[in-house]
Write a protein that holds these residues in place. Structure first.
Motif, PDB file in Angstrom:
ATOM      1  N   ILE A  48       0.860  -1.183   0.000  1.00 29.75           N
ATOM      2  CA  ILE A  48       0.000   0.000   0.000  1.00 29.75           C
ATOM      3  C   ILE A  48       0.893   1.229   0.000  1.00 29.75           C
ATOM      4  O   ILE A  48       1.711   1.420   0.902  1.00 29.75           O
ATOM      5  N   ILE A  49       0.744   2.042  -1.037  1.00 32.39           N
ATOM      6  CA  ILE A  49       1.488   3.295  -1.151  1.00 32.39           C
ATOM      7  C   ILE A  49       0.509   4.431  -0.889  1.00 32.39           C
ATOM      8  O   ILE A  49      -0.423   4.645  -1.666  1.00 32.39           O
ATOM      9  N   LEU A  50       0.710   5.139   0.215  1.00 34.13           N
ATOM     10  CA  LEU A  50      -0.119   6.293   0.535  1.00 34.13           C
ATOM     11  C   LEU A  50       0.665   7.542   0.198  1.00 34.13           C
ATOM     12  O   LEU A  50       1.728   7.790   0.772  1.00 34.13           O
ATOM     13  N   VAL A  52      -1.260  -4.287  -5.253  1.00 28.19           N
ATOM     14  CA  VAL A  52      -0.602  -3.004  -5.019  1.00 28.19           C
ATOM     15  C   VAL A  52      -1.711  -1.958  -5.014  1.00 28.19           C
ATOM     16  O   VAL A  52      -2.481  -1.865  -5.972  1.00 28.19           O
ATOM     17  N   LEU A  53      -1.797  -1.181  -3.948  1.00 31.64           N
ATOM     18  CA  LEU A  53      -2.814  -0.131  -3.840  1.00 31.64           C
ATOM     19  C   LEU A  53      -2.124   1.205  -3.627  1.00 31.64           C
ATOM     20  O   LEU A  53      -1.310   1.357  -2.720  1.00 31.64           O
ATOM     21  N   MET A  54      -2.456   2.197  -4.458  1.00 31.02           N
ATOM     22  CA  MET A  54      -1.977   3.556  -4.279  1.00 31.02           C
ATOM     23  C   MET A  54      -3.162   4.424  -3.864  1.00 31.02           C
ATOM     24  O   MET A  54      -4.187   4.451  -4.542  1.00 31.02           O
ATOM     25  N   VAL A  55      -3.007   5.128  -2.740  1.00 33.83           N
ATOM     26  CA  VAL A  55      -4.053   6.022  -2.225  1.00 33.83           C
ATOM     27  C   VAL A  55      -3.466   7.421  -2.150  1.00 33.83           C
ATOM     28  O   VAL A  55      -2.474   7.644  -1.451  1.00 33.83           O
ATOM     29  N   GLU A  56      -4.083   8.372  -2.863  1.00 36.98           N
ATOM     30  CA  GLU A  56      -3.540   9.724  -2.941  1.00 36.98           C
ATOM     31  C   GLU A  56      -4.442  10.756  -2.287  1.00 36.98           C
ATOM     32  O   GLU A  56      -5.636  10.842  -2.596  1.00 36.98           O
ATOM     33  N   GLY A  57      -3.848  11.553  -1.399  1.00 32.45           N
ATOM     34  CA  GLY A  57      -4.475  12.775  -0.924  1.00 32.45           C
ATOM     35  C   GLY A  57      -4.033  13.893  -1.844  1.00 32.45           C
ATOM     36  O   GLY A  57      -2.988  14.525  -1.621  1.00 32.45           O
ATOM     37  N   LEU A 106       2.967  -4.424   3.415  1.00 33.69           N
ATOM     38  CA  LEU A 106       3.888  -3.316   3.616  1.00 33.69           C
ATOM     39  C   LEU A 106       3.180  -2.018   3.261  1.00 33.69           C
ATOM     40  O   LEU A 106       2.575  -1.910   2.192  1.00 33.69           O
ATOM     41  N   VAL A 107       3.269  -1.033   4.149  1.00 39.40           N
ATOM     42  CA  VAL A 107       2.634   0.266   3.928  1.00 39.40           C
ATOM     43  C   VAL A 107       3.705   1.345   3.966  1.00 39.40           C
ATOM     44  O   VAL A 107       4.507   1.399   4.902  1.00 39.40           O
ATOM     45  N   ILE A 108       3.723   2.199   2.962  1.00 37.15           N
ATOM     46  CA  ILE A 108       4.575   3.384   3.034  1.00 37.15           C
ATOM     47  C   ILE A 108       3.697   4.619   2.864  1.00 37.15           C
ATOM     48  O   ILE A 108       2.704   4.594   2.132  1.00 37.15           O
ATOM     49  N   VAL A 109       4.039   5.679   3.566  1.00 40.49           N
ATOM     50  CA  VAL A 109       3.342   6.955   3.422  1.00 40.49           C
ATOM     51  C   VAL A 109       4.395   8.014   3.100  1.00 40.49           C
ATOM     52  O   VAL A 109       5.392   8.151   3.804  1.00 40.49           O
ATOM     53  N   THR A 110       4.175   8.723   2.015  1.00 40.05           N
ATOM     54  CA  THR A 110       5.182   9.668   1.549  1.00 40.05           C
ATOM     55  C   THR A 110       4.519  10.729   0.681  1.00 40.05           C
ATOM     56  O   THR A 110       3.302  10.893   0.692  1.00 40.05           O
ATOM     57  N   ALA A 111       5.321  11.447  -0.083  1.00 37.20           N
ATOM     58  CA  ALA A 111       4.837  12.466  -1.007  1.00 37.20           C
ATOM     59  C   ALA A 111       5.654  12.388  -2.283  1.00 37.20           C
ATOM     60  O   ALA A 111       6.721  11.773  -2.321  1.00 37.20           O
ATOM     61  N   ASP A 112       5.146  13.005  -3.339  1.00 39.43           N
ATOM     62  CA  ASP A 112       5.901  13.066  -4.577  1.00 39.43           C
ATOM     63  C   ASP A 112       6.877  14.233  -4.575  1.00 39.43           C
ATOM     64  O   ASP A 112       7.890  14.212  -5.265  1.00 39.43           O
ATOM     65  N   HIS A 113       6.568  15.253  -3.782  1.00 39.06           N
ATOM     66  CA  HIS A 113       7.379  16.467  -3.685  1.00 39.06           C
ATOM     67  C   HIS A 113       6.751  17.338  -2.612  1.00 39.06           C
ATOM     68  O   HIS A 113       5.647  17.065  -2.122  1.00 39.06           O
ATOM     69  N   GLU A 114       7.429  18.401  -2.245  1.00 42.07           N
ATOM     70  CA  GLU A 114       6.830  19.412  -1.381  1.00 42.07           C
ATOM     71  C   GLU A 114       6.249  20.511  -2.265  1.00 42.07           C
ATOM     72  O   GLU A 114       6.767  20.795  -3.341  1.00 42.07           O
TER      73      GLU A 114
END
Length: 693
Positions: A170-172, A461-466, A506-514
């Protein structure tokens, strides 16, 4: 007699060891030039390589997993307008590639800077099994018999034995979410008591956190397309490009491809793909997991690829906004058009091999396609709103499509306001104006996605985007991006609980950029009532000098959280104050804006009531007469090159410590899924019998 030349593209100049040697070298060049013949050249070689660009073997730019597929390509230029390129071939580690290179003329369809007699040579869907550093070469022949050769390199990163293998990833991704955005959400949602957080964010409870470098292939400041694809392809892309390397054609869909994590794991392990976003589903972040295009704005072709190439990606769940791409062009509000679509010609080997070698769908210029109906025909249950989403039984649902707005969904602040207003028997203001009063929150979408994907026996594989953390930071609309970060963290908590219960995720939480260079500068020194008085008086001497509290004057802002998990109001006494380091000019009154800025992606934005929304930050908060001068041109804050945090939870989490490149994350995710049945590598052609590499 053929004259063989080596392309001088990127080769370093030869330094003189002393004056005599320098004079000798210069004289030699003059003599050579006098008798030299012009030669063909290679102006672009793909995958990108410093060996080709500068003559240095390091750093290695392109990296792949064993068996991960990618395209080889080169642009070859004749030495003058009367000649042409007649042949081209590729070799890997000095062994010929046993695939014919498609040779495409630049007589039409190439960039203006490329000569019309240049040619582009391409071999599609190459893969190499052997880990380590590899070289590749292109060789070309000109119509007069002269030949040219250029060399590059890439690395195949090994999958190591050992470690717990995960079933699900899971990619958050909080788009635009830097450390400041995370901290602001913590202050608002969690509260502080004598310097200690009362209720931490879910992402703050992950056991491992590292920092991520976010540069794209062509800039230290990335946009969302390569910002996402670095995580799921292991390679840098140019800004605005998704899952491809740059090329010299104008076609947005024929660039050299790189196999995504979703494609690789679906092909080798049968895993499914889920994409959930609060943006329009054609947007860069969701598309950067499944779609190959050099134009992130080519919406018709992008959404068509979602459905048509699901056999490559395993797409099973797709949710967000973007209904405008799914209805025929004759429907009011539709954005479908042939100019943003694709169709691969079966008579042009350059594009035909995308179908033949990659297994992609040929595509069609079909602006009047009813894509929504085609999704349903393909077995996708469809939810147009929260009520319909709630009614879907995941135990009986194999595939799910949810489209909850014409384009981007409304942000958390406005969705929550709509729900609360409905409970009080009044209209929901913004959500009513947009015509979508019944939209789900991000965690509600994520919950349904997980329930459907949990049926996948081989994992997913799951991508969840805010998404609007970024979009509202661009608008410098502080309260809206803060609440979207809180909404995003609620989805993080849900994913964490899913992983905690299962032990194989496996879960990661991140960003593409600031985005925006957000900085928490302090807290207000006045009540909200007093702030409103100062706004009426106007000017920086009132709104800034009498309000902004720094250091100990900032105190601990106290937001009261309602039962729905969001602040009862953001216009509190002694509120948190945010500044921006990558801002455009704007007016500011330090209070919550009643309406968001106009969203140019909405099809009815020029009609009332949306047309009366503020058009830009200079059309908002004008009555306060407090102008904040920007550091960038235009009317939008911009992305920054600042590193961003990444937190990880579950098996394999500890590999994400330290400072890492965004492309490193891809290999760590793949390593966690180790246990792949590797496909056959590229077939090479030695003298006697075919060897597998």
């Amino acid at each position: 007699m053929k004259k063989h030349t080596v392309s001088t593209r990127g080769l370093p100049s030869r330094p003189s060891s002393n004056r005599i040697a320098g004079l000798w070298f210069a004289s030699a060049l003059v003599l050579l030039a006098a008798g030299a013949q012009a030669a063909p050249s290679v102006s672009r070689l793909t995958p990108p390589s410093e060996l080709f660009a500068s003559g240095r073997a390091a750093p290695v730019i392109a990296r792949f997993l064993p068996g991960q597929r990618f395209d080889l390509q080169a642009t070859l230029r004749p030495d003058d307008a009367s000649k042409s390129i007649t042949k081209a071939s590729f070799a890997l580690d000095d062994k010929p590639v046993a695939l014919t290179a498609a040779l495409r003329s630049c007589a039409v369809g190439c960039l203006p800077a490329v000569p019309v007699n240049a040619s582009i040579a391409t071999v599609r869907a190459v893969s190499v099994l052997q880990p380590g550093l590899h070289t590749f070469t292109v060789s070309g022949e000109q119509s007069d018999g002269q030949t040219v050769m250029a060399k590059g390199n890439f690395e195949v990163v090994p999958l190591l034995k050992g470690g717990q293998k995960v079933k699900n990833i899971i990619i958050l991704l909080g788009d635009g979410m830097g450390a400041a955005q995370r901290t602001a959400a913590r202050i608002v949602a969690g509260g502080y008591a004598q310097g200690k957080v009362i209720n931490p964010l879910a992402m703050d409870t992950f056991p491992v956190t590292g920092m991520v470098k976010t540069a794209s292939l062509n800039s230290v400041v990335t946009d969302s397309a390569p910002g996402m694809t670095g995580y799921v392809s292991g390679n840098k892309n140019n800004n605005n490009e998704e899952g491809v390397f740059p090329d010299d054609t104008v076609d947005a869909f024929d660039n050299p491809r790189i196999e995504y994590l979703s494609e690789y794991l679906h092909r080798t392990q049968g895993k499914a793909l889920g994409l959930v976003t609060t943006a329009d589903v054609f947007d860069a972040t969701p598309a950067g997991n499944a779609v190959h295009s050099s134009n992130r704005g080519a919406g018709t072709g992008i959404v068509d690829q979602y459905l048509d190439d699901r056999k490559l990606t395993g797409l099973t769940v797709l949710m967000g906004g973007g209904r405008k791409w799914f209805v025929p062009s004759t429907t009011a509000g539709s954005a479908r058009g042939d100019k943003s679509d694709y169709a691969f010609s079966d008579t042009d080997a350059h594009t035909a091999d995308i179908v033949k070698r990659w297994g992609a769908t040929p595509g069609k210029l079909d602006k009047d396609r009813d894509l929504l109906a085609d999704f349903e025909t393909a077995g996708f249950a469809y939810a147009p709103d929260k009520t319909a989403l709630d009614a879907i039984d995941p135990r009986k649902t194999e595939r799910l499509l949810g489209l909850f707005a014409h384009s981007n969904m409304n942000v958390a602040l406005d969705k929550i306001d709509g729900r609360r207003s409905k409970q009080n028997g009044v209209g929901g203001r913004v959500v009513d104006d947009y015509g979508f009063p019944d939209q789900p929150m991000l965690d509600e979408m994520a919950a349904k996605a997980l329930a459907v994907l949990e049926n996948q026996k081989k994992g997913f594989v799951l991508m969840v985007e805010g998404a609007s953390i970024d979009k509202q930071a661009h608008n410098m609309d502080t309260e809206r991006w803060m609440l979207d970060t809180i909404e995003f963290d609620r989805a993080v908590r849900l994913a964490q609980e899913f992983a905690r219960k299962r032990g194989d995720t496996l879960v990661i939480v991140t960003a593409d950029h600031e985005c925006s260079g957000a900085a928490l500068i302090g807290g207000s020194r006045v009540t909200d009532a007093r702030l409103q008085e100062l706004v009426r008086e106007g000017g920086s001497s009132n709104i800034r000098d009498k309000v902004v509290g720094i250091y100990e004057q900032a105190g601990f802002p106290k937001y009261k959280i309602a039962t729905d998990g969001f602040p009862e109001t953001t216009d509190i006494d002694y509120r948190i104050l945010v500044g921006y380091g990558a801002n455009a000019d704007r007016y500011e009154d330090l209070r919550t804006n009643a309406r968001p800025l106009q969203d140019g992606q909405q099809p009815f934005v020029k009609k009332e009531p949306l047309s009366i929304y503020p058009a830009n930050p200079m059309a908002r908060d004008v009555d306060g007469k407090y102008l904040v001068t920007g550091q960038v041109p235009g009317d939008s804050a911009v992305h920054t090159a600042t590193d961003i945090p990444l937190s990880a939870f579950g098996p394999g989490a500890w590999s994400f410590t330290g400072v890492q490149d965004n492309t490193d994350v891809f290999f760590k995710l793949a390593q966690a899924s180790n246990g792949v049945v590797l496909p056959e590598g590229l077939m090479l052609a030695p003298a006697k019998k075919t060897a597998k590499r």
